[in-house]
Write a protein that holds these residues in place. Sequence first.
Motif, PDB file in Angstrom:
ATOM      1  N   THR A  13     -15.121  21.110 -17.520  1.00 13.01           N
ATOM      2  CA  THR A  13     -15.082  22.062 -16.397  1.00 13.01           C
ATOM      3  C   THR A  13     -15.413  23.485 -16.841  1.00 13.01           C
ATOM      4  N   ASN A  14     -14.614  24.060 -17.713  1.00 13.59           N
ATOM      5  CA  ASN A  14     -14.772  25.472 -18.069  1.00 13.59           C
ATOM      6  C   ASN A  14     -16.013  25.766 -18.908  1.00 13.59           C
ATOM      7  N   LEU A  15     -16.461  24.796 -19.704  1.00 10.50           N
ATOM      8  CA  LEU A  15     -17.603  25.043 -20.588  1.00 10.50           C
ATOM      9  C   LEU A  15     -18.916  24.484 -20.042  1.00 10.50           C
ATOM     10  N   ALA A  16     -18.849  23.682 -19.004  1.00  8.74           N
ATOM     11  CA  ALA A  16     -20.021  22.969 -18.498  1.00  8.74           C
ATOM     12  C   ALA A  16     -21.173  23.889 -18.093  1.00  8.74           C
ATOM     13  N   GLU A  17     -20.861  25.052 -17.547  1.00  6.44           N
ATOM     14  CA  GLU A  17     -21.922  25.945 -17.070  1.00  6.44           C
ATOM     15  C   GLU A  17     -22.362  26.980 -18.095  1.00  6.44           C
ATOM     16  N   ILE A  18     -21.777  26.949 -19.277  1.00  9.62           N
ATOM     17  CA  ILE A  18     -22.141  27.912 -20.322  1.00  9.62           C
ATOM     18  C   ILE A  18     -23.362  27.387 -21.063  1.00  9.62           C
ATOM     19  N   GLN A  32     -19.465  38.915 -26.932  1.00  7.47           N
ATOM     20  CA  GLN A  32     -18.720  39.086 -25.693  1.00  7.47           C
ATOM     21  C   GLN A  32     -17.282  38.576 -25.830  1.00  7.47           C
ATOM     22  N   SER A  33     -16.426  39.116 -25.011  1.00  3.11           N
ATOM     23  CA  SER A  33     -15.073  38.587 -24.891  1.00  3.11           C
ATOM     24  C   SER A  33     -15.151  37.272 -24.105  1.00  3.11           C
ATOM     25  N   PRO A  34     -14.128  36.433 -24.170  1.00  2.00           N
ATOM     26  CA  PRO A  34     -14.132  35.204 -23.375  1.00  2.00           C
ATOM     27  C   PRO A  34     -14.327  35.469 -21.875  1.00  2.00           C
ATOM     28  N   GLU A  35     -13.699  36.511 -21.368  1.00  2.00           N
ATOM     29  CA  GLU A  35     -13.845  36.846 -19.949  1.00  2.00           C
ATOM     30  C   GLU A  35     -15.299  37.221 -19.624  1.00  2.00           C
ATOM     31  N   GLN A  36     -15.933  37.991 -20.509  1.00  2.00           N
ATOM     32  CA  GLN A  36     -17.332  38.371 -20.293  1.00  2.00           C
ATOM     33  C   GLN A  36     -18.243  37.144 -20.330  1.00  2.00           C
ATOM     34  N   LEU A  37     -17.964  36.222 -21.250  1.00  2.00           N
ATOM     35  CA  LEU A  37     -18.770  35.008 -21.347  1.00  2.00           C
ATOM     36  C   LEU A  37     -18.613  34.143 -20.096  1.00  2.00           C
ATOM     37  N   GLN A  38     -17.402  34.089 -19.563  1.00  2.00           N
ATOM     38  CA  GLN A  38     -17.195  33.321 -18.331  1.00  2.00           C
ATOM     39  C   GLN A  38     -18.012  33.900 -17.175  1.00  2.00           C
ATOM     40  N   GLN A  39     -18.252  35.207 -17.207  1.00  2.00           N
ATOM     41  CA  GLN A  39     -19.055  35.841 -16.152  1.00  2.00           C
ATOM     42  C   GLN A  39     -20.550  35.672 -16.411  1.00  2.00           C
ATOM     43  N   SER A  40     -20.995  35.926 -17.668  1.00  2.00           N
ATOM     44  CA  SER A  40     -22.430  35.868 -17.976  1.00  2.00           C
ATOM     45  C   SER A  40     -22.946  34.436 -18.074  1.00  2.00           C
ATOM     46  N   GLN A  48     -18.851  31.183 -27.718  1.00  2.00           N
ATOM     47  CA  GLN A  48     -18.346  29.952 -27.135  1.00  2.00           C
ATOM     48  C   GLN A  48     -17.086  29.474 -27.849  1.00  2.00           C
ATOM     49  N   THR A  49     -17.039  29.641 -29.157  1.00  2.00           N
ATOM     50  CA  THR A  49     -15.834  29.269 -29.910  1.00  2.00           C
ATOM     51  C   THR A  49     -14.656  30.148 -29.487  1.00  2.00           C
ATOM     52  N   GLU A  50     -14.902  31.430 -29.283  1.00  2.00           N
ATOM     53  CA  GLU A  50     -13.819  32.318 -28.842  1.00  2.00           C
ATOM     54  C   GLU A  50     -13.346  31.956 -27.435  1.00  2.00           C
ATOM     55  N   LEU A  51     -14.272  31.510 -26.584  1.00  2.00           N
ATOM     56  CA  LEU A  51     -13.870  31.053 -25.254  1.00  2.00           C
ATOM     57  C   LEU A  51     -13.025  29.775 -25.365  1.00  2.00           C
ATOM     58  N   GLU A  52     -13.429  28.863 -26.227  1.00  2.00           N
ATOM     59  CA  GLU A  52     -12.644  27.640 -26.449  1.00  2.00           C
ATOM     60  C   GLU A  52     -11.229  27.987 -26.927  1.00  2.00           C
ATOM     61  N   ARG A  53     -11.150  28.917 -27.879  1.00  2.00           N
ATOM     62  CA  ARG A  53      -9.840  29.348 -28.393  1.00  2.00           C
ATOM     63  C   ARG A  53      -8.989  29.919 -27.255  1.00  2.00           C
ATOM     64  N   TYR A  54      -9.585  30.794 -26.471  1.00  2.00           N
ATOM     65  CA  TYR A  54      -8.911  31.446 -25.351  1.00  2.00           C
ATOM     66  C   TYR A  54      -8.368  30.405 -24.372  1.00  2.00           C
ATOM     67  N   LEU A  55      -9.191  29.424 -24.017  1.00  2.00           N
ATOM     68  CA  LEU A  55      -8.792  28.408 -23.040  1.00  2.00           C
ATOM     69  C   LEU A  55      -7.713  27.474 -23.589  1.00  2.00           C
ATOM     70  N   LEU A  56      -7.818  27.088 -24.858  1.00  2.00           N
ATOM     71  CA  LEU A  56      -6.783  26.243 -25.457  1.00  2.00           C
ATOM     72  C   LEU A  56      -5.475  27.015 -25.614  1.00  2.00           C
ATOM     73  N   ASN A  57      -5.570  28.285 -25.983  1.00  2.00           N
ATOM     74  CA  ASN A  57      -4.363  29.109 -26.091  1.00  2.00           C
ATOM     75  C   ASN A  57      -3.649  29.240 -24.743  1.00  2.00           C
ATOM     76  N   HIS A  97     -19.187  22.769 -28.279  1.00  2.00           N
ATOM     77  CA  HIS A  97     -19.995  22.919 -27.070  1.00  2.00           C
ATOM     78  C   HIS A  97     -21.357  23.531 -27.365  1.00  2.00           C
ATOM     79  N   SER A  98     -21.438  24.526 -28.203  1.00  2.00           N
ATOM     80  CA  SER A  98     -22.691  25.269 -28.370  1.00  2.00           C
ATOM     81  C   SER A  98     -23.752  24.514 -29.163  1.00  2.00           C
ATOM     82  N   TRP A  99     -23.367  23.683 -30.106  1.00  2.00           N
ATOM     83  CA  TRP A  99     -24.325  22.923 -30.919  1.00  2.00           C
ATOM     84  C   TRP A  99     -24.662  21.660 -30.139  1.00  2.00           C
TER      85      TRP A  99
END
Length: 186
Positions: A13-18, A32-40, A48-57, A97-99
């Motif tokens: 769900t959260n990573l599918a559109e990245i 980018q911050s995780p929030e910025q990546l979710q927007q862009s 993407q790794t920082e977004l994964e960390r953010y979401l798991l945290n 996700h990114s690779w």
Amino acid sequence: MTNLDIAEQILETNLAEISYWAEPDPLKAVVQSPEQLQQSKKGHCWEQTELERYLLNQKNIPNKTYFIDYVYNEKGNTHTHTFLVFKSNDSFYWLEHSWTEYRGIHKYSSINKLLLDVKNKFSKSERKDGFSGKTFRIREYNAPKLPCSHMEYFFHCLAGKEVKIRNFKFPVFKNFLPKVKSDHGK
């Protein structure tokens, strides 16, 4: 739900559109911050790794992030990759996700086997791209302050804890063959 169930849900769900995108000029790049990546919805493996960390945290799932780099010339130029690891029950998981070639969640019986597999896949990729694929460093690193410059992120990861990976060898079978008496040395 297990940690694995939650991670699968995040991946779907959260990573599918990245999508993967990196600024071609590392001196202009901003991580980018995780929030910025979710927007862009566009970012490279670091973001993407920082977004994964953010979401798991957010789901209280303990995790670790790793930085692998390959120095490919005397100038010190590198190819890098970051990735996230978490544990569920008694297994370790690489969330990727990114690779694109390895996108998904990969299961391992130990952290050493996981890191060795990522290293081998990264080495294979480097060789496929015409590099020797032999010299690597893997570092465990903590969350940086984001957003930051590309170089700030790079040096933050390099300052992380270096991880040594044990190469696995086939076990030595003792008493597999019968003992042979020797007359030598008498």
